[in-house]
Scaffold this motif. Structure first.
Motif: not given
Length: 428
Positions: A136, A139-140, A385, A389-390, A393
């Motif tokens: 993860i 990926d980020l 994930p 992701t949140w 951000r």
């Protein structure tokens, strides 16, 4: 059914084929392959369609799979890096273990589970998954951030800590008593195993590997394949030592993997061993294990025990986040960074499922509780994930993505964490 020597070959073929298809689909969706393999077991096994069923051959392959998988997990742990980790990762790991473990045990006791089952609930909630974090973060695009070092280090320490605690809990559960003398014996056996394992791994194994390399250089008949055979024998020796100490064989496999990694081997030899163990575990045998885990699940918990399931999922989800977040605050991480670390620590994956499977086979937990613990692993892993992701951000908007001072810190406090080859390939 096609059979050979009493083995259902067609059943094994179908299990492997379904594991390959659904594992690949899960990976394409951004999730560990084991989630697709579990799904295949649930859909095509006894819980739903009933097209596949357990068999003696599948059981043997599954047990071999979980053993080799734990050897591979051990080979992903570098003890030098473990001891070199900075205080941030260590403190977060402690919080990420103690709080969910305590909450899990407390909820288990509150729901009327016996002590052994409550301890297994606590362990399952304290588990985490290092490989999932690596994938993860990659990926980020977060591998060069401060939270990456803390998160990977915390997950690494947590994996080791949970498995050590698992050895003690399993020994206690096998004793079946709260008698102080018997508990002392269980603790003594566990400590004796780790002491003997350390002596053998630190003193004896280097001489074995040196002998292997000497024969390879002087006589040329020790090949890479022979070296893998030696590594497998070493893993079985550690498994037998664990068994003699009253512990599960997978503990021996995990410890063996750590010491195999520490061996100062010729890179080509080690790389070959690691690749073969990974390919056999991740590519062949572990998928059989995860599909057969799906066979054991009961969907009745969504009806008869939905309230209990919801409570356990909520406690597991919140407990890991709160524990990691609270313990991160004194380390100098900002509150938002601590929250994101907690979100990342929340995926359980392989370790929880293995713990639950051992508890079921040992009769410590029943099929209903086993199903709940596996669903917790599935839910928390699936949410990582989304929540990460949140969280990223959130950090980006506040300007804290690369630390409060805007600096890029790949590894916390000069420590290190992660895989030897720097990747999360082969993750479950």
């Amino acid at each position: 059914m096609v059979e050979a020597a009493g083995i259902d070959l067609l059943g094994i073929l179908l299990v492997l084929a379904l594991a390959l298809v659904f594992g690949s689909l899960a990976e394409r969706a951004g999730y560990p392959a084991m989630m697709g393999e579990l799904f295949a077991g649930i859909v095509f096994g006894p819980p739903l369609l009933g097209l596949l069923s357990p068999s003696a051959g599948l059981e043997v392959l599954a047990e071999l799979g979980v053993f080799l998988l734990m050897v591979y997990v051990g080979m992903e742990v570098d003890m030098h890096e473990l001891f070199a980790l900075g205080p941030k990762a260590l403190v977060v790991a402690v919080g990420g273990f103690l709080v969910p473990f305590g909450l899990g045990y407390g909820i288990g006791a509150l729901l009327g589970f016996d002590v052994g089952a409550s301890l297994f609930v606590g362990l399952a909630m304290a588990a985490t998954s290092l490989a999932t974090k690596s994938r993860i973060l990659s990926d980020l695009g977060l591998l060069d951030t401060r939270i990456a070092g803390v998160l990977l280090g915390g997950a690494l320490v947590s994996d080791v800590g949970v498995l050590v605690a698992f050895a003690g809990v399993l020994g206690y559960a096998d004793a079946g008593s709260v008698n102080a003398v018997e508990l002392g014996v269980v603790l003594g056996q566990a400590l004796a195993f780790f002491a003997v394992a350390f002596v053998v791994g630190d003193r004896f194994l280097p001489a074995v590997w040196h002998g292997v390399e000497t024969f390879r250089e002087r006589y040329g008949f020790v090949t890479e394949t022979t070296a893998f055979t030696v590594a497998l024998v070493v893993a079985l020796v550690f498994a037998e030592l664990a068994h003699l100490a009253g512990l599960h064989a997978i503990i021996g496999g995990f410890v063996a993997g750590m010491f195999i990694r520490q061996a100062d081997l010729e890179p080509a030899l080690y790389d070959h061993m690691e690749h073969v163990v990974r390919d056999l575990a991740v590519g062949v045998f572990a998928p059989v294990f995860f599909v057969t885990v799906g066979f054991e699940l009961t969907l009745d918990v969504f009806g008869s025990a939905l309230g209990t399931l919801a409570l356990l999922v909520a406690v597991a989800f919140v407990g890991k986040i709160v524990g990691s977040w609270l313990f991160s605050l004194p380390t100098g991480l900002t509150s938002r960074e601590g929250l994101v670390v907690g979100l990342g620590m929340n995926g359980r994956g392989t370790v929880e499922i293995i713990i639950a499977s051992v508890g079921l086979s040992a009769g410590i937990i029943d099929q209903s509780l086993f199903s709940m613990l596996v669903f917790i692993a599935i839910f928390t892993t699936a949410m990582v994930p989304v929540t990460m992701t949140w969280g990223v951000r959130l950090l980006d908007r506040s300007g804290e993505l690369y630390g409060a001072d805007g600096s890029t810190v790949a590894l916390a406090d000069g420590g290190a964490a992660g895989n030897r080859d720097g990747g999360g390939d082969g993750e479950r």
